[in-house]
Design an enzyme around this catalytic site. Structure first.
Site, mmCIF file in Angstrom:
data_model
loop_
_atom_site.group_PDB
_atom_site.id
_atom_site.type_symbol
_atom_site.label_atom_id
_atom_site.label_comp_id
_atom_site.label_asym_id
_atom_site.label_seq_id
_atom_site.Cartn_x
_atom_site.Cartn_y
_atom_site.Cartn_z
ATOM 1 N N THR A 103 25.184 38.762 41.018
ATOM 2 C CA THR A 103 26.013 39.355 42.149
ATOM 3 C C THR A 103 25.906 41.472 42.091
ATOM 4 O OG1 THR A 103 28.269 38.000 41.803
ATOM 5 C CG2 THR A 103 28.343 40.899 42.435
ATOM 6 N N GLU A 123 42.629 35.287 37.896
ATOM 7 C CA GLU A 123 41.845 34.840 39.000
ATOM 8 C C GLU A 123 41.933 33.787 39.542
ATOM 9 O OE1 GLU A 123 38.538 37.246 39.276
ATOM 10 O OE2 GLU A 123 39.123 37.857 41.226
ATOM 11 N N LYS A 141 39.006 38.295 32.075
ATOM 12 C CA LYS A 141 39.174 37.796 32.599
ATOM 13 C C LYS A 141 38.461 36.719 33.292
ATOM 14 C CE LYS A 141 36.994 38.875 36.615
ATOM 15 N NZ LYS A 141 35.849 39.698 38.204
ATOM 16 N N LYS A 151 34.836 40.013 31.368
ATOM 17 C CA LYS A 151 34.320 38.760 31.984
ATOM 18 C C LYS A 151 34.048 37.713 31.089
ATOM 19 C CE LYS A 151 31.588 37.039 35.901
ATOM 20 N NZ LYS A 151 32.408 36.919 37.219
ATOM 21 N N GLY A 196 37.154 41.415 49.717
ATOM 22 C CA GLY A 196 36.235 41.908 50.737
ATOM 23 C C GLY A 196 37.110 43.209 51.490
ATOM 24 N N SER A 246 43.061 45.244 40.868
ATOM 25 C CA SER A 246 42.088 45.212 40.040
ATOM 26 C C SER A 246 41.114 45.231 41.082
ATOM 27 C CB SER A 246 42.514 44.161 39.313
ATOM 28 O OG SER A 246 41.626 43.883 38.184
ATOM 29 N N LYS A 265 45.987 37.864 38.340
ATOM 30 C CA LYS A 265 44.816 38.595 39.642
ATOM 31 C C LYS A 265 44.938 37.591 40.965
ATOM 32 C CE LYS A 265 41.011 40.774 39.916
ATOM 33 N NZ LYS A 265 39.287 41.658 39.248
ATOM 34 N N SER A 299 40.452 42.560 45.658
ATOM 35 C CA SER A 299 40.404 43.612 47.155
ATOM 36 C C SER A 299 39.518 42.546 47.703
ATOM 37 C CB SER A 299 39.893 44.411 47.044
ATOM 38 O OG SER A 299 38.574 45.029 46.665
#
Ligand code: 13P
Length: 340
Positions: free
Chosen positions: A29, A177, A136, A97, A263, A291, A219, A261
């Protein structure tokens, strides 16, 4: 398991008008975002970029916790200081993470499940010794033709709950999440339905695993129409659908809710958070904050472009976006402040 420590960490992460900064992009990513911005995709450039973020002046005024990727835990500044120590000196709690990314689900390959439970207890105790106090795990729920399937929601939420229980045993606060993706042409109503089903099942699984909700953060995605849906909703409609969905599914004991968020444009994500606070401030049983990764980082990344001479300006932008999100959490944001 030290419940008091978990609850203290979770409360510190939700303090005041602050929120979390997700800077835990995996190698693929991060490299993808760098490629789009014309930045070389090397370990050294990733180090320089993460250095830019963690050394942003006064970042601790806006950010309570930063979620890191494994590589970043061991990286240092040009002055040989570990990034985790820079964060701690700024009053920012380091997080990590711990999922190992998604793979296609065997019987429904257009859907994804998340890997990473193997060896997780050992990794968590190693991370605790390296500073992170929260973690996370991201699960992905895909809206499409015939999806999500109930099997996919169940598999993902079961794994999230097992991860959360292991985190708490290691005195690390779990962020769960379950991201319902914005990809597709679905309506806001479909997003709400799927998000409700997912979060309901998640809390069902967390109960089965005996997870302490006062030492847990959620999240979620905001409830929003798919990117290709011809009907895009107003800020008020998104805020209302999102908070009503959360009020219907998230138990009041949960220590906090911090949005991804997903995108959205940065000012949209900020505007939605602001609208939720303006409309529902007295009715929220949990702290409600941000977050974000892209909605805080993307404008700064585009200014930096991998060049040393742009670092200061990029840091100013990073601080600016985070401070807009603080205003949103206080219900004091306005698009007129988007003067950058
Ligand atoms: P975005 O804010 O870019 O959606 O990222 C949040 C995140 O942490 C995804 O796992």
């Amino acid at each position: 398991m030290n419940i008091e420590e978990l609850q203290q960490t979770a409360a510190a992460l939700m303090e005041g008008d602050k929120g979390l900064l997700a800077m835990d992009e995996s190698l693929p990513t991060c490299n993808k975002r760098f490629a789009e911005a014309g930045i070389p995709q090397t370990e050294e450039y990733r180090r320089k970029y993460r250095q830019l973020i963690v050394t942003t002046p006064n970042l601790g005024e806006c950010i309570s916790g930063a979620i890191l990727f494994d590589e970043t835990i061991y990286q240092k500044t040009d002055d040989d200081v570990l990034f985790v120590d820079v964060l701690k000196q700024a009053g920012i709690i380091p997080g990590i993470k711990v999922d190992e990314g998604t793979v296609a689900m065997p019987r429904s390959p257009s859907e994804k499940i998340t890997n990473g439970l193997d060896g997780l207890p050992e990794r968590l105790s190693k991370y605790y010794s390296l500073s992170p106090r929260f973690a996370k795990w991201r699960a992905v729920i895909t809206i499409g033709k015939g999806t999500p399937t109930h099997e996919n929601i169940k598999a993902n939420t079961q794994t999230l709950a097992k991860y959360a229980a292991l985190c708490q045993q290691a005195n690390i606060v779990p962020i769960v999440e379950p991201e319902v993706l914005m990809d597709g042409d679905h309506t806001i109503e479909t997003c709400r339905h799927v998000t409700e089903e997912t979060i309901k099942e998640l809390f069902n699984q967390l109960k089965i695993q005996g997870v302490n909700l006062q030492g847990l953060l959620l999240k979620p995605n905001m409830v929003i129409a798919g990117t290709d849906c011809p009907v895009q909703n107003s800020t008020d409609e998104v805020a209302t659908a999102t908070v009503e969905c959360l009020l219907a599914t998230v138990p009041p004991e949960v220590a906090g809710v911090a949005f991804l968020s997903g995108g959205q444009e940065p000012w949209e994500a900020t505007g939605h958070l602001h609208a939720m606070h303006v409309k529902y401030e007295d009715k929220l049983p949990w702290p409600l904050t941000f977050s974000f990764a892209r909605a805080i980082q993307q404008p700064a990344l585009e200014i930096w472009k991998g060049r040393d001479e742009n670092v200061e300006k990029a840091q100013q932008m990073l601080y600016f976006r985070a401070s807009m999100d603080n205003l949103a959490r206080r219900g004091e944001y306005s698009v007129d402040l988007e003067t950058w």
